[in-house]
Design a protein around this motif. Structure first.
Motif, mmCIF file in Angstrom:
data_model
loop_
_atom_site.group_PDB
_atom_site.id
_atom_site.type_symbol
_atom_site.label_atom_id
_atom_site.label_comp_id
_atom_site.label_asym_id
_atom_site.label_seq_id
_atom_site.Cartn_x
_atom_site.Cartn_y
_atom_site.Cartn_z
ATOM 1 N N ALA A 1 48.824 89.794 -56.370
ATOM 2 C CA ALA A 1 47.888 89.451 -55.303
ATOM 3 C C ALA A 1 48.404 89.916 -53.939
ATOM 4 O O ALA A 1 47.643 90.436 -53.115
ATOM 5 N N ILE A 2 49.708 89.744 -53.696
ATOM 6 C CA ILE A 2 50.293 90.169 -52.422
ATOM 7 C C ILE A 2 50.195 91.686 -52.261
ATOM 8 O O ILE A 2 49.810 92.199 -51.207
ATOM 9 N N VAL A 3 50.538 92.410 -53.323
ATOM 10 C CA VAL A 3 50.460 93.874 -53.265
ATOM 11 C C VAL A 3 49.012 94.327 -53.077
ATOM 12 O O VAL A 3 48.731 95.270 -52.329
ATOM 13 N N THR A 4 48.071 93.644 -53.725
ATOM 14 C CA THR A 4 46.660 93.989 -53.578
ATOM 15 C C THR A 4 46.197 93.825 -52.141
ATOM 16 O O THR A 4 45.478 94.672 -51.594
ATOM 17 N N ILE A 5 46.622 92.731 -51.493
ATOM 18 C CA ILE A 5 46.246 92.502 -50.094
ATOM 19 C C ILE A 5 46.826 93.588 -49.194
ATOM 20 O O ILE A 5 46.148 94.109 -48.300
ATOM 21 N N ALA A 6 48.092 93.954 -49.424
ATOM 22 C CA ALA A 6 48.734 94.992 -48.604
ATOM 23 C C ALA A 6 48.009 96.328 -48.733
ATOM 24 O O ALA A 6 47.728 97.002 -47.738
ATOM 25 N N VAL A 7 47.685 96.716 -49.969
ATOM 26 C CA VAL A 7 46.967 97.970 -50.192
ATOM 27 C C VAL A 7 45.573 97.907 -49.571
ATOM 28 O O VAL A 7 45.086 98.889 -48.991
ATOM 29 N N GLY A 8 44.934 96.745 -49.660
ATOM 30 C CA GLY A 8 43.613 96.578 -49.063
ATOM 31 C C GLY A 8 43.630 96.726 -47.551
ATOM 32 O O GLY A 8 42.732 97.336 -46.963
ATOM 33 N N VAL A 9 44.667 96.179 -46.909
ATOM 34 C CA VAL A 9 44.788 96.304 -45.449
ATOM 35 C C VAL A 9 44.983 97.768 -45.050
ATOM 36 O O VAL A 9 44.350 98.269 -44.109
#
Length: 253
Positions: free
Chosen positions: A126-134
């Motif tokens: 989830a953390i990596v997904t948020i970073a990539v999304g940003v």
């Protein structure tokens, strides 16, 4: 007669247990130490062939991107500068789409980890997904803003404007050297132009030496010599793509 109390613990067992535990963390070790290894262990491993293909693809497109970025240092004005900016916007949109696909993949992996009872891996996904999304959001916004300006310039073409004053400032950027001396890497040529209607437009060009623009001739030489020799009041007429502020032609009147 001695009595044995079943609820009392053997002192030797107590000392052995305490010696094997940290006074601050449980016996399982530092928190998060196993989470990262669990996350890495769950990442699917690619075959040697897949790794080779991925390496070739990344190397190929990386080389193209580097060559394209280097080309931008020599194309400062005119129609092909507009094409260069449009190509960069296209690359940015492709990168944003890739980030969106990666977010979808990571989210599915996280959901599978959560469903399998591995909450720690699910949180990391989830953390990596948020970073990539940003990152993807920033890229798509920047590419979109510049892309809209480029599209409007393609449709409208260049406009003729009069520059009433021009200011040139140059800033040196240094690179490290073996003898710790200052070695100039490149120059930022910053032009501040005041138009006839009172608005100010800025233009920053990167060159390897301080007089590269003068050596290029044409529009580069006209703008460079005019703004440098007449820093302040001047009479300069330019044909420019007004939305992306890419100058096509310049002449002194």
């Amino acid at each position: 007669m001695s009595r044995r109390h079943p609820d009392l613990v053997n002192p030797e067992h107590v000392s052995e247990t305490m010696s094997n535990q940290s006074p601050f963390f449980p016996s399982s070790g530092f928190p998060g130490s196993g989470q990262a290894s669990s996350f890495l262990g769950r990442i699917p491993r690619l075959s040697t062939r897949a790794n080779l293909i991925a390496f070739v693809v990344i190397g190929f497109f990386g080389t193209i991107a580097y060559a394209f970025a280097s080309l931008g240092k020599y194309v400062h004005f005119g129609f092909w500068r507009l094409v260069w900016v449009a190509a960069w916007c296209t690359i940015g949109l492709i990168a944003a789409i890739a980030c969106a696909l990666l977010c979808t993949y990571l989210r599915r992996r996280g959901c599978r980890a959560q469903a399998g009872g591995n909450a720690s891996s699910g949180k990391l996904y989830a953390i990596v997904t948020i970073a990539v999304g940003v990152i993807g959001t920033v890229v798509v916004v920047v590419s979109g803003v510049y892309g809209i300006a480029v599209i409007r310039d393609f449709m409208e073409g260049p406009h003729t404007m009069k520059v009433t004053s021009c200011q040139l400032t140059q800033k040196e950027h240094y690179k490290p050297s073996d003898d710790h001396s200052k070695v100039i890497d490149y120059y930022d040529n910053h032009f501040a132009m005041t138009l006839e209607d009172g608005t100010t437009r800025t233009l920053t060009l990167e060159t390897e030496s301080s007089d590269d623009l003068a050596k290029e001739g044409g529009v580069s030489q006209t703008i460079y010599e005019t703004c440098k020799a007449r820093s302040g009041a001047t009479s300069l007429t330019v044909d420019v793509y007004s939305h992306s502020w890419i100058i096509v032609d310049a002449r002194v009147k």
